[in-house]
Design an enzyme around this catalytic site. Structure first.
Site, PDB file in Angstrom:
ATOM      1  N   ARG A 264      23.285  10.925 -62.029  1.00 34.31           N
ATOM      2  CA  ARG A 264      22.403  10.614 -61.123  1.00 34.31           C
ATOM      3  C   ARG A 264      21.091  11.444 -61.269  1.00 34.31           C
ATOM      4  O   ARG A 264      21.020  12.865 -61.567  1.00 34.31           O
ATOM      5  CB  ARG A 264      23.032  10.901 -59.560  1.00 34.31           C
ATOM      6  CG  ARG A 264      24.082   9.977 -59.628  1.00 34.31           C
ATOM      7  CD  ARG A 264      24.597   9.905 -58.287  1.00 34.31           C
ATOM      8  NE  ARG A 264      26.014   8.914 -58.222  1.00 34.31           N
ATOM      9  CZ  ARG A 264      26.557   8.693 -57.174  1.00 34.31           C
ATOM     10  NH1 ARG A 264      26.309   9.131 -55.964  1.00 34.31           N
ATOM     11  NH2 ARG A 264      27.616   8.119 -57.380  1.00 34.31           N
ATOM     12  N   ARG A 279      25.881  18.945 -56.155  1.00 36.53           N
ATOM     13  CA  ARG A 279      24.763  18.024 -56.507  1.00 36.53           C
ATOM     14  C   ARG A 279      24.310  18.225 -57.900  1.00 36.53           C
ATOM     15  O   ARG A 279      23.500  18.828 -58.212  1.00 36.53           O
ATOM     16  CB  ARG A 279      23.662  17.954 -55.516  1.00 36.53           C
ATOM     17  CG  ARG A 279      22.968  16.846 -55.355  1.00 36.53           C
ATOM     18  CD  ARG A 279      21.717  16.757 -54.523  1.00 36.53           C
ATOM     19  NE  ARG A 279      22.153  16.830 -53.186  1.00 36.53           N
ATOM     20  CZ  ARG A 279      22.282  16.085 -52.472  1.00 36.53           C
ATOM     21  NH1 ARG A 279      22.011  14.668 -52.650  1.00 36.53           N
ATOM     22  NH2 ARG A 279      22.818  15.892 -51.267  1.00 36.53           N
ATOM     23  N   GLU A 351      31.158  15.748 -48.223  1.00 35.98           N
ATOM     24  CA  GLU A 351      31.623  14.266 -48.728  1.00 35.98           C
ATOM     25  C   GLU A 351      32.322  14.534 -49.998  1.00 35.98           C
ATOM     26  O   GLU A 351      31.692  15.208 -50.888  1.00 35.98           O
ATOM     27  CB  GLU A 351      30.239  13.560 -48.624  1.00 35.98           C
ATOM     28  CG  GLU A 351      30.756  12.063 -49.334  1.00 35.98           C
ATOM     29  CD  GLU A 351      29.512  11.330 -49.667  1.00 35.98           C
ATOM     30  OE1 GLU A 351      28.335  11.522 -48.969  1.00 35.98           O
ATOM     31  OE2 GLU A 351      29.753  10.189 -50.252  1.00 35.98           O
ATOM     32  N   SER A 354      33.249   8.056 -50.739  1.00 35.47           N
ATOM     33  CA  SER A 354      32.635   7.005 -49.886  1.00 35.47           C
ATOM     34  C   SER A 354      33.312   5.873 -50.145  1.00 35.47           C
ATOM     35  O   SER A 354      33.440   5.281 -51.289  1.00 35.47           O
ATOM     36  CB  SER A 354      31.342   7.169 -50.365  1.00 35.47           C
ATOM     37  OG  SER A 354      30.382   6.503 -49.329  1.00 35.47           O
ATOM     38  N   ARG A 392      34.042  17.772 -56.670  1.00 36.25           N
ATOM     39  CA  ARG A 392      33.892  18.119 -55.640  1.00 36.25           C
ATOM     40  C   ARG A 392      35.404  18.507 -54.945  1.00 36.25           C
ATOM     41  O   ARG A 392      35.727  19.283 -54.174  1.00 36.25           O
ATOM     42  CB  ARG A 392      33.163  17.202 -54.536  1.00 36.25           C
ATOM     43  CG  ARG A 392      31.865  17.089 -54.692  1.00 36.25           C
ATOM     44  CD  ARG A 392      31.190  16.355 -53.608  1.00 36.25           C
ATOM     45  NE  ARG A 392      29.660  16.443 -54.005  1.00 36.25           N
ATOM     46  CZ  ARG A 392      28.705  15.759 -53.166  1.00 36.25           C
ATOM     47  NH1 ARG A 392      29.127  14.930 -52.262  1.00 36.25           N
ATOM     48  NH2 ARG A 392      27.532  15.677 -53.335  1.00 36.25           N
TER      49      ARG A 392
END
Length: 435
Positions: A264, A279, A351, A354, A392
């Site tokens: 990303r 991130r 998070e 999702s 994560r």
RNA sequence: GGAGAGCUGGCCGAGUGGUCGAAGGCGCCUGACUCGAAAUCAGGUGUACGGGCAACUGUACCGUGGGUUCGACUCCCACGCUCUCCGCCA
């Protein structure tokens, strides 16, 4: 993508549903309305012209058999008709392309059950599992723990690739591999089929799941005559796998789990989560994807959420589930649950998964269908969810299982994947002096 | 990367300018026969967009995109993919 038929049949109704996403969504749809009317006109005209042409051609065919000269003569008069058909076809094609381009920019309307809200503050906690571990000391963030243990390394990663990259070493590297295998084993035992997909895909594939055309700046793209994109999630290749297919009745639901690295660009995230693993430009994830019938997608959504939570329960990680509000949902989703895992070192729930039901939004783009009870093809509903993000999960384990002496306990369920290792202690790796 | 062959309906496969949504076969569905099944016989069996309350009906679709033509599955051009052989390679 919205159904043009539905937009035409009940414009106000579609607009009302979209409005829950905000005015931008409504504005994106508005220019479709006049184009749809023009499309209909052209369609009727073109059919009329083609019918005329067909009849005229039939007459010529007969003439050619009986009276060649008369046939040749008649040909000349048909030129104009042929040109008219071509003209109408060209304009119709243009109008349809413009409608398509516009519809690709309109987000999926939220389900009724999604709460209204502008941003993450409107999200609704729906459940929680476990509780915050009583550490009895000031918890450290994972980047401090990882560095002190020697298993996570940032300066060398920056040397190679710049910011937002990490090198895992020793037990750190093995931990990611162990978590990946553990997640996949759990999901396979619960009915998912394991997939190892391509990590580079075409623009068409990115369009199918909704990353393109609107979010190109979030993606990494290769150079060259026929560029490819690096996948931001395995959802993209796995969902597109069944593009243009029609499933027989009874084949659904189909459930896949897929490990992949995810890439990303994180455009627009400058300055956020710059420390640690939260991130990254590149991370690992095990993704869940389902193809379901329209009737069962709601229940499958709940089941997928539970499947994602299951791996966290087995790891003993305290987490909560929130239902995203209308303003916080992704472009392609009609309803999304986020799973947030407790990160004591950051004093926050973060998070880790999702889980979204896209209903027929992606299926319409990629034409994935199934035969209903009446034998007619209907669009599938597609669902996807993280099961879960590997990096994560490392964060949560380090932070929730940290001990006062700086070591980290290994969750019991994970020990078989780490050769029985019970505790992560500081490791030393060869290192020169930078000059 | 080089050379060759091919891409037609769920599958196999015919079709080389006109009546082709497309022969024939397989598969599948329905009916007949049968206690039932098999075999046999008869009929049916794609998708999309549009029109109609509906039975129904119009148009398009033969890898994709262009071109030639009154008219293209059929001729021309480009591209994609598959297969075979050669080269290279983890």
């Amino acid at each position: 993508m919205l159904d043009l038929k539905a937009v035409v049949a009940d414009y106000e109704g579609v607009e009302r549903k979209l409005a829950r996403r905000g005015v931008a969504a409504v504005d994106a749809l508005a220019p479709v309305k006049p184009l749809a009317a023009r499309r209909r006109e052209l369609n009727l005209l073109l059919e009329k012209q083609k019918k005329e042409q067909g009849e005229a051609n039939g007459r010529i065919r007969e003439l050619m058999k009986t009276d060649k000269a008369a046939g040749e003569k008649a040909r000349a008069g048909l030129r104009a008709l042929g040109d008219a058909v071509k003209g109408s076809e060209a304009e119709l094609g243009e109008v349809e392309a413009r409608i398509q381009a516009l519809l690709l920019l309109v987000p999926n309307p939220p389900q009724e059950s999604v709460p209204a809200g502008a941003d993450e503050h409107g999200n609704l906690q729906v459940s929680a599992w476990g509780e915050k571990p009583a550490l009895g000391f000031a918890p450290k963030p994972h980047w401090e723990l990882g560095e002190a243990l020697g298993i996570l390394e940032w300066p060398q990663a920056a040397k190679l690739s710049g910011s937002r990259f990490t090198i895992s070493k020793g037990v750190g590297a093995r931990l990611e591999r162990a978590l990946t295998a553990f997640f996949i084993d759990v999901h396979v035992s619960r009915g998912y089929t394991e997939i190892l997909p391509p990590y580079l895909v075409s623009g068409e594939t990115m369009t199918g799941t909704g990353q393109l055309p609107k979010f190109e700046e979030d993606l990494f793209k290769t150079d060259g005559a026929s560029p490819l994109y690096l996948i931001p999630t395995a959802e993209v290749p796995v969902t597109n796998m069944h593009r243009d297919e029609i499933f027989e009745a009874g084949a659904l639901p189909i459930s896949y789990c897929a490990f992949s690295p995810c890439f990303r660009a994180e455009a627009g995230a400058a300055g956020r989560d710059t420390r640690g693993l939260m991130r990254q430009h590149q991370f690992h994830k095990v993704e869940l994807v389902k193809f379901a019938s329209a009737e069962s997608s709601g229940a499958e959504h709940d089941r997928m959420l539970d499947d994602a939570c299951e791996v966290l329960r087995r790891l003993g990680l305290h987490h909560r589930v929130v239902l995203l509000c209308t303003g916080d949902m992704g472009f392609s989703s009609s309803k999304t649950y986020d799973i947030e895992v407790w990160c004591p070192g950051q004093d926050a729930y973060r998070e880790i998964s999702s889980v979204s039901n896209c209903e027929d939004f992606q299926a319409r783009r990629i034409k994935v269908r199934y035969r209903g009870a009446d034998g007619k093809p209907r669009l599938c509903h597609t669902l996807n969810g993280s099961g879960v993000a590997v990096g994560r999960a490392v964060v949560a384990i380090l932070e929730q299982y940290q001990q006062a002496d700086g070591t980290v306990l290994v969750p019991e369920a994970l020990r078989p994947y780490l050769g029985g290792l019970e505790r992560i202690v500081a490791q030393k790796f060869p290192r020169g002096v930078e000059r």
